[in-house]
Motif scaffolding. Structure first.
Motif, short mmCIF file in Angstrom:
data_model
loop_
_atom_site.label_atom_id
_atom_site.label_comp_id
_atom_site.label_asym_id
_atom_site.label_seq_id
_atom_site.Cartn_x
_atom_site.Cartn_y
_atom_site.Cartn_z
N GLU A 231 29.50 50.82 -7.61
CA GLU A 231 28.48 51.81 -7.98
C GLU A 231 27.64 52.23 -6.79
O GLU A 231 27.29 53.40 -6.64
N THR A 232 27.31 51.28 -5.92
CA THR A 232 26.50 51.61 -4.75
C THR A 232 27.25 52.54 -3.81
O THR A 232 26.68 53.52 -3.30
N LEU A 233 28.53 52.25 -3.57
CA LEU A 233 29.31 53.14 -2.70
C LEU A 233 29.49 54.51 -3.34
O LEU A 233 29.48 55.53 -2.64
N LEU A 234 29.64 54.55 -4.66
CA LEU A 234 29.77 55.83 -5.35
C LEU A 234 28.50 56.66 -5.20
O LEU A 234 28.57 57.89 -5.05
N ILE A 235 27.35 56.02 -5.23
CA ILE A 235 26.09 56.74 -5.03
C ILE A 235 26.06 57.39 -3.65
O ILE A 235 25.66 58.55 -3.50
N LEU A 236 26.50 56.65 -2.64
CA LEU A 236 26.53 57.21 -1.28
C LEU A 236 27.54 58.35 -1.18
O LEU A 236 27.29 59.36 -0.51
N VAL A 237 28.68 58.19 -1.84
CA VAL A 237 29.71 59.23 -1.80
C VAL A 237 29.21 60.51 -2.45
O VAL A 237 29.42 61.62 -1.94
N LEU A 238 28.52 60.38 -3.58
CA LEU A 238 28.02 61.57 -4.28
C LEU A 238 26.90 62.27 -3.51
O LEU A 238 26.72 63.48 -3.63
N LYS A 239 26.15 61.50 -2.71
CA LYS A 239 25.07 62.11 -1.93
C LYS A 239 25.59 63.04 -0.84
O LYS A 239 24.94 64.03 -0.50
N VAL A 240 26.75 62.71 -0.29
CA VAL A 240 27.32 63.55 0.78
C VAL A 240 28.47 64.40 0.26
O VAL A 240 29.24 64.96 1.05
N PHE A 258 39.20 56.86 -7.24
CA PHE A 258 39.45 55.43 -7.08
C PHE A 258 38.25 54.61 -7.54
O PHE A 258 38.40 53.62 -8.27
N LEU A 259 37.04 55.03 -7.14
CA LEU A 259 35.84 54.29 -7.53
C LEU A 259 35.61 54.36 -9.03
O LEU A 259 35.26 53.35 -9.66
N TYR A 260 35.81 55.54 -9.62
CA TYR A 260 35.65 55.66 -11.08
C TYR A 260 36.67 54.78 -11.81
O TYR A 260 36.35 54.14 -12.82
N LEU A 261 37.89 54.75 -11.30
CA LEU A 261 38.92 53.94 -11.93
C LEU A 261 38.59 52.45 -11.86
O LEU A 261 38.72 51.72 -12.86
N ARG A 262 38.13 51.99 -10.69
CA ARG A 262 37.79 50.58 -10.55
C ARG A 262 36.57 50.21 -11.40
O ARG A 262 36.49 49.10 -11.94
#
Length: 270
Positions: A231-240, A258-262
């Motif tokens: 979830e933390t990495l997904l937050i960073l990905v969505l910010k950029v 991939f992050l949503y699937l995991r």
């Protein structure tokens, strides 16, 4: 008839193994927090006073920094104290997390997949890796925050060690302090990767590339099995997300999928 006295030795008091493991668990987390804080003071003082011992030439790797010989044993011990506190703090991590792993798997026969999919065992691998690498405060911060989380959950909820370990795998709630601390831990784990990369660029660690490769391998396990890291990495990905060039959008969508699937897989196993 003479009366014979029979002298019997008192049986030694048996030590409760659960109580002993609890003591090791508490001492391990205490070492991580206490010695980690002492090392942080040394680290910050060195950062604030480095200009006294290094010129601009050593800062830009043009010349080697001067080497000061220790005149007394006390001075030598004082210079070695930061390294000692750093290593002992990581030994505390190994002790506390080993107790948790033992309690979780003592009655089972886990496979390597079972072990590698657990955050606790991943932390043991990371701590072992950092124990034999260059000392850095960035490497200790995730473990110190984790120890703080474990001890505070222990005090507030009177939970067992196994329940504390399971607390980190629950779905995070943004308004919960525990969830906020878990996100901070996830950010600090990413900063470890950045610090290792910086060590490679500045040639501060001869084994920096090897350590970074192993750390990224273990962090890949984090992304596959750790909900808070996902979830933390997904937050960073969505910010950029909006700043990614159009030609890289297909690969970027693959990362998000991939992050949503995991994350969906992690929710199913809870």
């Amino acid at each position: 008839m003479a009366v014979q006295k029979v002298i019997r030795k008192k049986s030694k008091a048996k030590i409760d193994p659960v109580a002993r493991m609890k003591v090791i668990w508490l001492v391990g987390h205490g070492l991580t927090l206490g010695l980690g804080a002492i090392y942080a003071l040394f680290y910050l003082s060195q950062c604030l006073t480095f200009y006294r011992y290094r010129s601009w030439k050593t800062l830009f790797l043009i010349a080697r920094r001067p080497h000061f010989k220790s005149k007394t044993w006390g001075h030598l011990l004082w210079r070695l104290l930061p390294q000692i506190t750093y290593r002992m703090s990581l030994i505390g991590v190994l002790a506390s997390h080993s107790v948790t792993s033992y309690q979780n798997w003592c009655s089972l026969n886990p496979s390597w997949y079972d072990l590698l999919s657990k955050e606790n065992f991943q932390s043991i691998l990371i701590a072992t890796l950092m124990l034999f690498s260059r000392a850095s405060l960035f490497k200790l911060v995730p473990f110190m925050l984790t120890s703080f989380l474990h001890l505070t959950v222990k005090d507030q909820k009177d939970a067992t060690t196994e329940e504390i370990s399971e607390e980190k795998t629950k779905e995070p709630k943004h308004k919960d302090k525990t969830a906020s601390l878990l996100h901070i831990i996830a950010y600090s784990e990413l900063l470890v990767m950045v610090s290792l990369l910086f060590d490679i660029i500045t040639l501060r660690d001869n084994l920096g590339g090897f350590v970074l490769a192993l750390y990224m391998s273990i962090y890949w396990l984090r992304l596959n099995f750790s909900p808070y890291a996902q979830e933390t990495l997904l937050i960073l990905v969505l910010k950029v997300d909006k700043k990614v060039p159009p030609k890289f959008q297909p690969q970027w969508r693959g990362v998000k999928q991939f992050l949503y699937l995991r994350m969906d897989e992690s929710r199913k196993h809870q």
